[in-house]
Write a protein that holds these residues in place. Sequence first.
Motif, PDB file in Angstrom:
ATOM      1  N   TYR A 171       0.831  -1.206   0.000  1.00 20.05           N
ATOM      2  CA  TYR A 171       0.000   0.000   0.000  1.00 20.05           C
ATOM      3  C   TYR A 171       0.864   1.254   0.000  1.00 20.05           C
ATOM      4  N   PRO A 172       0.370   2.320  -0.630  1.00 19.48           N
ATOM      5  CA  PRO A 172      -0.914   2.385  -1.355  1.00 19.48           C
ATOM      6  C   PRO A 172      -0.847   1.618  -2.670  1.00 19.48           C
ATOM      7  N   ALA A 173      -1.872   0.811  -2.928  1.00 17.84           N
ATOM      8  CA  ALA A 173      -1.900  -0.042  -4.118  1.00 17.84           C
ATOM      9  C   ALA A 173      -2.405   0.764  -5.308  1.00 17.84           C
ATOM     10  N   GLN A 174      -1.566   1.674  -5.787  1.00 23.69           N
ATOM     11  CA  GLN A 174      -1.902   2.541  -6.913  1.00 23.69           C
ATOM     12  C   GLN A 174      -1.038   2.187  -8.116  1.00 23.69           C
ATOM     13  N   TYR A 175      -1.656   2.191  -9.295  1.00 22.44           N
ATOM     14  CA  TYR A 175      -0.960   1.746 -10.492  1.00 22.44           C
ATOM     15  C   TYR A 175      -1.194   2.743 -11.626  1.00 22.44           C
ATOM     16  N   LYS A 176      -0.117   3.196 -12.246  1.00 21.88           N
ATOM     17  CA  LYS A 176      -0.189   4.201 -13.303  1.00 21.88           C
ATOM     18  C   LYS A 176       0.464   3.656 -14.579  1.00 21.88           C
ATOM     19  N   GLY A 177      -0.231   3.791 -15.680  1.00 22.85           N
ATOM     20  CA  GLY A 177       0.330   3.427 -16.975  1.00 22.85           C
ATOM     21  C   GLY A 177       0.581   1.946 -17.165  1.00 22.85           C
ATOM     22  N   LEU A 178      -0.157   1.094 -16.463  1.00 22.37           N
ATOM     23  CA  LEU A 178       0.027  -0.355 -16.581  1.00 22.37           C
ATOM     24  C   LEU A 178      -1.216  -1.003 -17.185  1.00 22.37           C
ATOM     25  N   THR A 179      -1.029  -2.114 -17.904  1.00 18.52           N
ATOM     26  CA  THR A 179      -2.163  -2.903 -18.396  1.00 18.52           C
ATOM     27  C   THR A 179      -2.723  -3.741 -17.261  1.00 18.52           C
ATOM     28  N   VAL A 180      -3.907  -4.305 -17.482  1.00 19.19           N
ATOM     29  CA  VAL A 180      -4.519  -5.142 -16.444  1.00 19.19           C
ATOM     30  C   VAL A 180      -3.655  -6.375 -16.167  1.00 19.19           C
ATOM     31  N   LYS A 181      -2.977  -6.889 -17.186  1.00 17.21           N
ATOM     32  CA  LYS A 181      -2.079  -8.039 -16.978  1.00 17.21           C
ATOM     33  C   LYS A 181      -0.903  -7.645 -16.088  1.00 17.21           C
ATOM     34  N   GLN A 182      -0.312  -6.487 -16.322  1.00 18.28           N
ATOM     35  CA  GLN A 182       0.809  -6.030 -15.505  1.00 18.28           C
ATOM     36  C   GLN A 182       0.381  -5.774 -14.064  1.00 18.28           C
ATOM     37  N   ILE A 183      -0.803  -5.207 -13.891  1.00 16.30           N
ATOM     38  CA  ILE A 183      -1.323  -4.973 -12.542  1.00 16.30           C
ATOM     39  C   ILE A 183      -1.572  -6.303 -11.833  1.00 16.30           C
ATOM     40  N   ALA A 184      -2.158  -7.261 -12.558  1.00 18.77           N
ATOM     41  CA  ALA A 184      -2.438  -8.568 -11.967  1.00 18.77           C
ATOM     42  C   ALA A 184      -1.146  -9.281 -11.566  1.00 18.77           C
ATOM     43  N   PRO A 206      -8.178  -0.875   0.399  1.00 22.07           N
ATOM     44  CA  PRO A 206      -7.723  -1.868   1.382  1.00 22.07           C
ATOM     45  C   PRO A 206      -8.736  -2.974   1.670  1.00 22.07           C
ATOM     46  N   SER A 207     -10.034  -2.657   1.594  1.00 24.69           N
ATOM     47  CA  SER A 207     -11.061  -3.650   1.914  1.00 24.69           C
ATOM     48  C   SER A 207     -11.475  -4.495   0.716  1.00 24.69           C
ATOM     49  N   GLU A 208     -10.896  -4.236  -0.449  1.00 22.31           N
ATOM     50  CA  GLU A 208     -11.295  -4.890  -1.689  1.00 22.31           C
ATOM     51  C   GLU A 208     -10.438  -6.117  -1.948  1.00 22.31           C
ATOM     52  N   SER A 209     -11.078  -7.236  -2.274  1.00 24.50           N
ATOM     53  CA  SER A 209     -10.284  -8.413  -2.616  1.00 24.50           C
ATOM     54  C   SER A 209      -9.561  -8.166  -3.936  1.00 24.50           C
ATOM     55  N   ILE A 210      -8.448  -8.852  -4.117  1.00 20.68           N
ATOM     56  CA  ILE A 210      -7.655  -8.657  -5.333  1.00 20.68           C
ATOM     57  C   ILE A 210      -8.466  -9.007  -6.583  1.00 20.68           C
ATOM     58  N   LEU A 211      -9.174 -10.135  -6.542  1.00 19.96           N
ATOM     59  CA  LEU A 211      -9.912 -10.557  -7.733  1.00 19.96           C
ATOM     60  C   LEU A 211     -11.081  -9.624  -8.023  1.00 19.96           C
ATOM     61  N   SER A 212     -11.729  -9.104  -6.987  1.00 28.14           N
ATOM     62  CA  SER A 212     -12.812  -8.149  -7.193  1.00 28.14           C
ATOM     63  C   SER A 212     -12.299  -6.896  -7.898  1.00 28.14           C
ATOM     64  N   PHE A 213     -11.139  -6.421  -7.477  1.00 29.02           N
ATOM     65  CA  PHE A 213     -10.533  -5.245  -8.102  1.00 29.02           C
ATOM     66  C   PHE A 213     -10.173  -5.532  -9.559  1.00 29.02           C
ATOM     67  N   LEU A 214      -9.551  -6.684  -9.809  1.00 28.57           N
ATOM     68  CA  LEU A 214      -9.155  -7.034 -11.177  1.00 28.57           C
ATOM     69  C   LEU A 214     -10.368  -7.218 -12.076  1.00 28.57           C
TER      70      LEU A 214
END
Length: 422
Positions: A182-195, A223-231
């Motif tokens: 954290y903070p789990a913030q991602y800039k300029g990445l594809t969904v595959k790169q984030i995953a 923080p309360s969001e599951s990884i798969l829910s976010f993806l």
Amino acid sequence: MSKVHKVVSGDTLGAIAIKYLGSFNKWHDIVLANPQLTGRKTAIDGSPLIFPGDILVVPVKEKMQGGVTTTVEVADGEQDVAIVIGGKKFVGFTGYELNLSFDSLDTFSFSAPYDNSLKDLQEAIEPFSFKSCEIYYQGTLVFNGRLLTPDPKLEDVSSEITLQGYPLCGVLNDCNVPPAKYPAQYKGLTVKQIADELAQAYSVEVGIQGNAGASFEKVACEPSESILSFLTKLLKQRGLLFTNDEKGNLLFFTAKEQKAAISFIEGEAPLLSITPKFNAQNFYSHLTGFTKTDKENDSLSYTFKNKYLINKGVMRYKSMIIDDAKTQSDLEKAVNTQAGKMFADCVSYELTCEGHILIDNRLCKKGLCVCVKAPKAMIRLETNFIARNIKMIRTGDQKTTQLSLVLPGSYTGKIPEVMPWE
């Protein structure tokens, strides 16, 4: 499965990473798996200091178990399904349910009378051990998974045990981003790169079939969001689906059109029953997506038109904000994906047939395309459907397969002009 290392004098995170993970630089992976290290003073290489007595979780990459050393019969049932745990194969289950999902994760549930004198079984199903396992059907690997807590039931004259679980990547549906990220913030990445970044902490691999789509300007996982829910939210914006492969990895893909592999006709074997499931309240004539507005950019909009309702003079409007859609193309793709999901959720059928092996003596594949004609179930035209879920069930001596069917356009975006009941 992760390993546990107790720190002794002379240990460093780099040395531990070399021992278990094969690379000095992978001490970062160990830090991710051990939030108690966050905030500690650092060594000259930037790694947190560790001290004798520290207990560290080391995220070792999961491997297929390979050879079977022992076969254990848990009951006198057929040996068509098997679960391998720690090199031991357990067979003879009297009941089971294998659920193969096209746009979600697979699950399994195996049941048998509970004989607590079987030491091999007792050791294999220890609660909360989350042991890795392999699920087989007639000798074919279905998926590499994780065993969840067993469910024993004791009655006056009998007892039963149920083993259940999901693929290795199922942990991403249960768990959140580790504190160290954290903070789990991602800039300029594809969904595959984030995953890849998020799944790394749980030693889960991510594959993709097709194009990952445009990168995201800026997204964040709460923080309360599951990884798969976010993806999942990100995948919808790029017109992608997810499931798991047979190795238990998370898989992103784009649906493709296909021909029907099998037909079911009302009144003919192996069809047993078919039930329509309609959801009228969430069926809309217009789905409109808007982008967020800011000082630099005007809001974009795009509307999907449901011709079936419009041609009947029915007007039902639904609007939504599409996060991070910066171009008209991205917005249209995201709205059309939502429209497909609407059709999948509002027009579906539950089909039950005899047996499990329906095509060419082999297990049905995910995303099976079937042709159905069943006028009494409001399928008056021969219509192709996609099996959203394939559930193989055995209860006693009866084997059935349940197919949850949706219109193919639910995934490809090509909604049929004529509905099955017309």
